[in-house]
Design a protein around this motif. Structure first.
Motif, PDB file in Angstrom:
ATOM      1  N   HIS A   1      -9.051 -55.958   3.778  1.00 19.08           N
ATOM      2  CA  HIS A   1      -7.790 -55.668   3.651  1.00 19.08           C
ATOM      3  C   HIS A   1      -7.208 -54.323   4.030  1.00 19.08           C
ATOM      4  CE1 HIS A   1      -9.301 -54.602  -0.322  1.00 19.08           C
ATOM      5  NE2 HIS A   1      -8.196 -53.767  -0.220  1.00 19.08           N
ATOM      6  N   LEU A   2      -8.259 -53.476   4.018  1.00 14.96           N
ATOM      7  CA  LEU A   2      -7.859 -52.134   4.374  1.00 14.96           C
ATOM      8  C   LEU A   2      -7.893 -51.928   5.825  1.00 14.96           C
ATOM      9  CD1 LEU A   2     -10.371 -50.220   1.598  1.00 14.96           C
ATOM     10  CD2 LEU A   2      -7.701 -50.623   1.790  1.00 14.96           C
ATOM     11  N   THR A   3      -6.953 -51.096   6.272  1.00 19.12           N
ATOM     12  CA  THR A   3      -6.942 -50.841   7.699  1.00 19.12           C
ATOM     13  C   THR A   3      -6.883 -49.411   7.878  1.00 19.12           C
ATOM     14  OG1 THR A   3      -4.582 -50.479   7.492  1.00 19.12           O
ATOM     15  CG2 THR A   3      -5.121 -52.861   8.376  1.00 19.12           C
ATOM     16  N   GLY A   4      -7.524 -49.049   8.982  1.00 26.10           N
ATOM     17  CA  GLY A   4      -7.697 -47.603   9.490  1.00 26.10           C
ATOM     18  C   GLY A   4      -9.042 -47.106   8.914  1.00 26.10           C
ATOM     19  N   PRO A   5      -9.327 -45.830   9.160  1.00 31.71           N
ATOM     20  CA  PRO A   5     -10.444 -45.353   8.847  1.00 31.71           C
ATOM     21  C   PRO A   5     -11.041 -45.362   7.548  1.00 31.71           C
ATOM     22  CG  PRO A   5      -9.191 -43.713  10.366  1.00 31.71           C
ATOM     23  CD  PRO A   5      -8.408 -44.918  10.025  1.00 31.71           C
ATOM     24  N   PHE A   6     -11.985 -45.024   7.302  1.00 26.76           N
ATOM     25  CA  PHE A   6     -12.582 -45.139   5.921  1.00 26.76           C
ATOM     26  C   PHE A   6     -13.671 -44.158   5.609  1.00 26.76           C
ATOM     27  CE2 PHE A   6     -15.633 -47.375   2.731  1.00 26.76           C
ATOM     28  CZ  PHE A   6     -14.483 -47.646   1.887  1.00 26.76           C
ATOM     29  N   ILE A   7     -13.523 -43.482   4.383  1.00 29.25           N
ATOM     30  CA  ILE A   7     -14.461 -42.580   4.125  1.00 29.25           C
ATOM     31  C   ILE A   7     -15.714 -43.214   3.427  1.00 29.25           C
ATOM     32  CG2 ILE A   7     -15.160 -40.696   2.553  1.00 29.25           C
ATOM     33  CD1 ILE A   7     -12.030 -39.822   2.891  1.00 29.25           C
ATOM     34  N   ILE A   8     -16.982 -43.048   4.217  1.00 33.27           N
ATOM     35  CA  ILE A   8     -17.864 -43.816   3.476  1.00 33.27           C
ATOM     36  C   ILE A   8     -18.925 -42.811   2.369  1.00 33.27           C
ATOM     37  CG2 ILE A   8     -18.285 -45.635   4.947  1.00 33.27           C
ATOM     38  CD1 ILE A   8     -20.599 -43.799   6.291  1.00 33.27           C
ATOM     39  N   ASP A   9     -18.714 -41.478   2.544  1.00 30.55           N
ATOM     40  CA  ASP A   9     -19.487 -40.475   1.828  1.00 30.55           C
ATOM     41  C   ASP A   9     -18.880 -39.159   1.697  1.00 30.55           C
ATOM     42  OD1 ASP A   9     -21.261 -40.402   0.220  1.00 30.55           O
ATOM     43  OD2 ASP A   9     -22.727 -41.300   1.248  1.00 30.55           O
ATOM     44  N   LEU A  10     -18.814 -38.417   0.842  1.00 30.05           N
ATOM     45  CA  LEU A  10     -18.311 -37.343   0.451  1.00 30.05           C
ATOM     46  C   LEU A  10     -19.422 -36.709  -0.610  1.00 30.05           C
ATOM     47  CD1 LEU A  10     -16.550 -34.663   0.538  1.00 30.05           C
ATOM     48  CD2 LEU A  10     -15.328 -35.444  -1.222  1.00 30.05           C
ATOM     49  N   PHE A  11     -20.318 -35.798  -0.078  1.00 33.75           N
ATOM     50  CA  PHE A  11     -21.203 -35.044  -0.850  1.00 33.75           C
ATOM     51  C   PHE A  11     -21.236 -33.577  -0.813  1.00 33.75           C
ATOM     52  CE2 PHE A  11     -23.574 -36.950   2.726  1.00 33.75           C
ATOM     53  CZ  PHE A  11     -24.149 -35.998   3.201  1.00 33.75           C
ATOM     54  N   ILE A  12     -21.308 -33.052  -1.959  1.00 37.77           N
ATOM     55  CA  ILE A  12     -21.484 -31.574  -1.808  1.00 37.77           C
ATOM     56  C   ILE A  12     -22.624 -30.990  -2.569  1.00 37.77           C
ATOM     57  CG2 ILE A  12     -20.252 -29.366  -2.605  1.00 37.77           C
ATOM     58  CD1 ILE A  12     -18.797 -31.232  -0.815  1.00 37.77           C
ATOM     59  N   ASP A  13     -23.271 -30.223  -2.328  1.00 36.66           N
ATOM     60  CA  ASP A  13     -24.534 -29.429  -2.851  1.00 36.66           C
ATOM     61  C   ASP A  13     -24.157 -29.042  -4.204  1.00 36.66           C
ATOM     62  OD1 ASP A  13     -26.325 -27.484  -3.779  1.00 36.66           O
ATOM     63  OD2 ASP A  13     -27.276 -27.475  -2.058  1.00 36.66           O
ATOM     64  N   PRO A  14     -24.731 -29.378  -5.197  1.00 37.17           N
ATOM     65  CA  PRO A  14     -24.398 -28.865  -6.710  1.00 37.17           C
ATOM     66  C   PRO A  14     -24.328 -27.452  -6.641  1.00 37.17           C
ATOM     67  CG  PRO A  14     -25.953 -30.467  -6.863  1.00 37.17           C
ATOM     68  CD  PRO A  14     -25.886 -30.135  -5.125  1.00 37.17           C
ATOM     69  N   HIS A  15     -24.897 -26.457  -6.155  1.00 37.60           N
ATOM     70  CA  HIS A  15     -24.646 -25.102  -5.878  1.00 37.60           C
ATOM     71  C   HIS A  15     -23.328 -24.655  -5.363  1.00 37.60           C
ATOM     72  CE1 HIS A  15     -29.231 -25.784  -6.535  1.00 37.60           C
ATOM     73  NE2 HIS A  15     -28.914 -24.964  -7.633  1.00 37.60           N
ATOM     74  N   ALA A  16     -22.885 -25.452  -4.487  1.00 37.22           N
ATOM     75  CA  ALA A  16     -21.708 -25.151  -3.651  1.00 37.22           C
ATOM     76  C   ALA A  16     -20.356 -25.680  -4.311  1.00 37.22           C
ATOM     77  CB  ALA A  16     -21.802 -25.648  -2.428  1.00 37.22           C
ATOM     78  N   ARG A  17     -20.525 -26.515  -5.473  1.00 35.86           N
ATOM     79  CA  ARG A  17     -19.297 -27.212  -6.073  1.00 35.86           C
ATOM     80  C   ARG A  17     -18.539 -25.943  -6.667  1.00 35.86           C
ATOM     81  NH1 ARG A  17     -22.715 -32.095  -8.560  1.00 35.86           N
ATOM     82  NH2 ARG A  17     -22.976 -32.977  -6.227  1.00 35.86           N
ATOM     83  N   GLY A  18     -17.141 -26.489  -6.776  1.00 34.47           N
ATOM     84  CA  GLY A  18     -15.996 -25.508  -7.362  1.00 34.47           C
ATOM     85  C   GLY A  18     -15.503 -24.457  -6.313  1.00 34.47           C
ATOM     86  N   LYS A  19     -16.053 -24.423  -5.103  1.00 30.54           N
ATOM     87  CA  LYS A  19     -15.755 -23.690  -4.113  1.00 30.54           C
ATOM     88  C   LYS A  19     -14.606 -23.951  -3.000  1.00 30.54           C
ATOM     89  CE  LYS A  19     -19.884 -21.085  -4.518  1.00 30.54           C
ATOM     90  NZ  LYS A  19     -19.618 -20.883  -6.020  1.00 30.54           N
ATOM     91  N   GLY A  20     -14.056 -25.237  -3.440  1.00 30.58           N
ATOM     92  CA  GLY A  20     -13.060 -25.916  -2.645  1.00 30.58           C
ATOM     93  C   GLY A  20     -13.728 -26.521  -1.180  1.00 30.58           C
ATOM     94  N   ILE A  21     -14.872 -26.707  -1.247  1.00 32.56           N
ATOM     95  CA  ILE A  21     -15.551 -27.281   0.000  1.00 32.56           C
ATOM     96  C   ILE A  21     -15.342 -28.902   0.107  1.00 32.56           C
ATOM     97  CG2 ILE A  21     -17.689 -28.067   1.139  1.00 32.56           C
ATOM     98  CD1 ILE A  21     -18.866 -25.157  -0.267  1.00 32.56           C
ATOM     99  N   GLY A  22     -15.268 -29.461  -1.127  1.00 36.00           N
ATOM    100  CA  GLY A  22     -14.916 -31.040  -1.033  1.00 36.00           C
ATOM    101  C   GLY A  22     -13.341 -31.134  -0.400  1.00 36.00           C
TER     102      GLY A  22
END
Length: 134
Positions: free
Chosen positions: A69-90
């Motif tokens: 039922h979902l049309t269009g593109p789909f994000i299958i994964d977003l992952f951020i190195d724990p040491h890089a979190r909180g910096k706006g990368i995601g």
């Protein structure tokens, strides 16, 4: 770069949520590039680097293989190195996917969330306008 992606993917999730070891993480990345989860949108999928080290990645496919039922593109994964979190990368990675898909004429961009979705990722999705669907 495949090994760097696999390592970042493995470190990004709690134990036994996405992959239990580096070999499983490599296989997940290989499956993504093989198209096991849908045809990869290379334009909307990208990586982020910090200090010469892979800090995170977003993987987008043409459509969800799980949700007809979902049309269009789909994000299958977003992952951020724990040491890089909180910096706006995601947020920057998701914004890249949104902008690329919009520029390509796509009217929607979907994703799934579950056990491995962090509170930080949920905040990113909510702040960028993602909403639950029936």
């Amino acid at each position: 770069m495949a090994d760097e992606l696999a390592q970042c993917y493995l470190m990004s999730y709690p134990p036994d949520v996405a992959a239990s070891d580096l070999d499983e993480a490599r296989e997940e990345m290989n499956a993504t590039f093989r198209g096991d989860y849908g045809k990869l949108r290379a334009d909307a999928s990208t990586t982020a680097w910090m200090g010469g080290r892979l800090a995170g990645a977003i993987m987008v496919v043409t459509h969800s293989i799980w949700d007809a039922h979902l049309t269009g593109p789909f994000i299958i994964d977003l992952f951020i190195d724990p040491h890089a979190r909180g910096k706006g990368i995601g947020r920057a990675l998701v914004q890249h996917a949104i902008a690329t898909c919009c520029d390509a004429g796509d009217h929607t961009l979907s994703l799934r969330f579950g056990q491995g979705t962090s509170d930080a990722a949920m905040r990113i999705y909510q702040r960028l306008g993602f909403r639950p669907v029936g």
